[in-house]
Enzyme design. Structure first.
Site, short mmCIF file in Angstrom:
data_model
loop_
_atom_site.label_atom_id
_atom_site.label_comp_id
_atom_site.label_asym_id
_atom_site.label_seq_id
_atom_site.Cartn_x
_atom_site.Cartn_y
_atom_site.Cartn_z
N ASP A 149 0.83 -1.21 0.00
CA ASP A 149 0.00 0.00 0.00
C ASP A 149 0.87 1.26 0.00
OD1 ASP A 149 -2.30 1.47 0.00
OD2 ASP A 149 -2.75 1.19 2.12
N GLY A 150 0.32 2.33 -0.57
CA GLY A 150 1.00 3.63 -0.52
C GLY A 150 1.55 4.11 -1.84
N ARG A 164 -0.87 8.74 -10.30
CA ARG A 164 -0.83 7.55 -9.44
C ARG A 164 -0.16 6.36 -10.13
NH1 ARG A 164 -4.07 7.24 -5.11
NH2 ARG A 164 -4.49 5.04 -5.44
N SER A 223 -7.19 -6.01 -5.78
CA SER A 223 -8.24 -6.68 -5.00
C SER A 223 -9.56 -6.69 -5.76
CB SER A 223 -8.42 -5.98 -3.65
OG SER A 223 -9.23 -4.84 -3.80
N ASN A 269 -10.84 -3.33 -6.04
CA ASN A 269 -10.12 -2.27 -6.77
C ASN A 269 -10.80 -1.86 -8.08
OD1 ASN A 269 -6.75 -3.28 -5.75
ND2 ASN A 269 -8.12 -1.75 -4.87
N SER A 302 -7.90 -5.65 4.94
CA SER A 302 -8.47 -5.35 3.62
C SER A 302 -8.78 -6.58 2.76
CB SER A 302 -7.56 -4.38 2.85
OG SER A 302 -7.50 -3.14 3.48
#
Ligand code: FPP
Length: 239
Positions: free
Chosen positions: A16-17, A29, A61, A64, A188
């Site tokens: 993550d991040g 992104r 995921s 997502n 998550s």
């Protein structure tokens, strides 16, 4: 050679991040995800060098799909780019690649890229990299139940061991160490069934910045844990 019990056999990571890493650099992104792939390649080899046998990462995921369309298509495209850029190297490095997740709703092109990655690395055994893509822990439990019923199992035959055999991660032992980067402290929907007794490590480090030093810090944290698996006395794990 005997395994060092202070080294986890299986490490699972929520990477993550990436978005925040890119934002800090005034980049879209997508560039964070791209840097995330480069970080992953380094971590795979570092894990193998330290005796980790299985590394499982959350790349996309089931949830997502709710991201903006251009980010979703960017992530799909990134898989093709990553396979083209890194597959030969990973194959040479002795990495076996497996994909876990629902393949029925991804494009034919993506399925072909995954098949190429799996087929060309199937005989490697230095480390097994499982890439969770279009994966959700709840999806996995449901699809395992569906498979068990389709195989004709009776209710009394639906045991933990039997169900584990239908899970997408049936090729690996449960994760010993679960790492999440990016500062959030949650699971998550990753490997819900399998993390029952995993040691959890959360770090503020954003995934593209996660390198050998951060991996070693997480492994040192794990080595100091007392794993009891529900018992009162010390388990067979680290320390
Ligand atoms: C979470 O960061 C990261 C993802 C949803 C994707 C992770 C994917 C990769 C690193 C690429 C993997 C690709 C292959 C081929 C293995 P985020 O976007 O939620 O970051 P944020 O929380 O800062 O917004």
């Amino acid at each position: 050679m005997a395994r060092d019990p202070a080294v986890p056999r299986h490490v699972a990571i929520v990477m993550d991040g990436n978005g925040r890493w890119a934002k800090k650099r005034f980049l879209p992104r997508f560039f964070g995800h791209k840097a995330g792939v480069d970080a992953l390649v380094k971590v795979i080899n570092a894990c193998a060098d330290r005796g980790v046998e299985y590394l499982t990462v959350f790349a996309f995921s089931s949830e997502n799909w709710k991201r903006p369309e251009d980010e979703v298509s960017g992530l799909m495209g990134l898989v093709i780019v990553a396979v083209t850029k890194y597959l030969a190297k990973l194959a040479r490095d002795g990495v076996r690649i497996t994909i876990v997740g629902d393949r029925s709703t991804v494009s034919e092109r993506l399925r072909a890229a995954w098949a190429e990655a799996e087929d060309s690395t199937q005989h490697n055994h230095r480390i097994t990299l499982s890439v969770a893509f279009n994966y959700g822990g709840r999806w996995d439990v449901v699809q395992a139940c569906q498979q068990a019923l389709a195989a004709g199992l009776k209710p009394e035959q639906i045991t933990e061991a039997a169900l584990s055999g239908f899970m997408a991660m049936r090729h690996a032992p449960d994760p010993d160490l679960f790492i999440r980067t990016g500062g959030e402290v949650r699971i998550s929907n990753f490997l819900l069934w399998q993390v029952a007794y995993s040691e959890l490590v959360f770090t503020d480090c954003l995934w593209p910045d996660f390198g050998v030093a951060e991996l070693d810090a997480a492994l040192a944290d794990y080595a100091g844990r007392d794993r009891r698996f529900g018992r009162v006395d010390s388990g067979s794990g680290p320390a």
